[in-house]
Design a protein around this motif. Sequence first.
Motif, short mmCIF file in Angstrom:
data_model
loop_
_atom_site.label_atom_id
_atom_site.label_comp_id
_atom_site.label_asym_id
_atom_site.label_seq_id
_atom_site.Cartn_x
_atom_site.Cartn_y
_atom_site.Cartn_z
N ARG A 44 0.83 -1.21 0.00
CA ARG A 44 0.00 0.00 0.00
C ARG A 44 0.86 1.27 0.00
NH1 ARG A 44 -4.33 -0.25 3.51
NH2 ARG A 44 -2.91 -0.61 5.25
N GLN A 45 1.88 1.24 0.87
CA GLN A 45 2.77 2.40 0.94
C GLN A 45 3.52 2.60 -0.36
OE1 GLN A 45 2.69 4.71 3.03
NE2 GLN A 45 1.33 3.68 4.46
N ALA A 46 3.96 1.50 -0.95
CA ALA A 46 4.70 1.60 -2.22
C ALA A 46 3.79 2.14 -3.32
CB ALA A 46 5.25 0.23 -2.59
N LEU A 47 2.56 1.70 -3.34
CA LEU A 47 1.60 2.19 -4.34
C LEU A 47 1.33 3.68 -4.14
CD1 LEU A 47 -0.83 -0.85 -4.28
CD2 LEU A 47 0.28 0.03 -6.34
N HIS A 48 1.18 4.05 -2.89
CA HIS A 48 0.91 5.46 -2.59
C HIS A 48 2.11 6.33 -2.99
CE1 HIS A 48 -1.07 8.81 -0.77
NE2 HIS A 48 -0.09 9.02 0.08
N THR A 49 3.30 5.83 -2.75
CA THR A 49 4.52 6.57 -3.14
C THR A 49 4.55 6.82 -4.64
OG1 THR A 49 5.71 5.61 -1.28
CG2 THR A 49 7.05 6.49 -3.08
#
Length: 202
Positions: A44-49
Amino acid sequence: MGAYKMQSTDKNCSTLDASSHGVLIENSSVARVFFALWPEELARQALHTIAMKYQLRCEARTMAADTLHMTLLFLGEIERVCLPQLMQTADNVSAPAFGFILERISFWQHNRIAYAAPLEKIPALAQLVTALEQELIAAGFWFDNHEFNPHVTLLRRVGHALESQAITPIKWWVDSFVLVESVMTELGVSYQVLQKWPLSPR
Ligand code: ATP
Ligand code: MG
């Protein structure tokens, strides 16, 4: 295509027009639902980044981090009393856990979104969607049966689309799928996970 009708064999679970998001939102007797994969925290964090990275260049709005998902099967509006039967039907889905990698950001002009997607077909993902479709059909549920196109929407209202391009690869381990209700609020759409089903360990 476009046949948003839903029936069940033993209850009268008929559907409503799935395009009528705005008309039915006040009516709590119906729920707008879809099956999805919900990313774990790292993915999720990687996608948001990635979304943040492209937001300015694309003159777009990012999806909130906690809304990021991959839709497996969209049902649209169904009678709320039919949810237990829908969940019981999904109990019968049997598929193994699997991993895959999101490797590209691409753009759709027709709805002005940017999305992350895998490079190649993921057999285990297709198998999960097929298993879900088969169980729903067997139980008498009907849905729009267009080809599954795995993607995670990252940006909306894209003002400046780019060529499809590589992103830092994002690993996603899938050990469950969820049923989600899409609820229209004053602040926009909000997603509520109604139930989660584990996939069988490898
Ligand atoms: P809004 O429609 O208010 O902009 P949204 O698209 O995020 O918000 P929904 O329309 O409820 O919310 O859609 C929920 C999920 O199902 C999203 O991932 C969306 O892309 C997908 N979806 C919506 N309509 C369809 C459809 N007709 N076929 C396949 N997937 C759909
Ligand atoms: Mg929508």
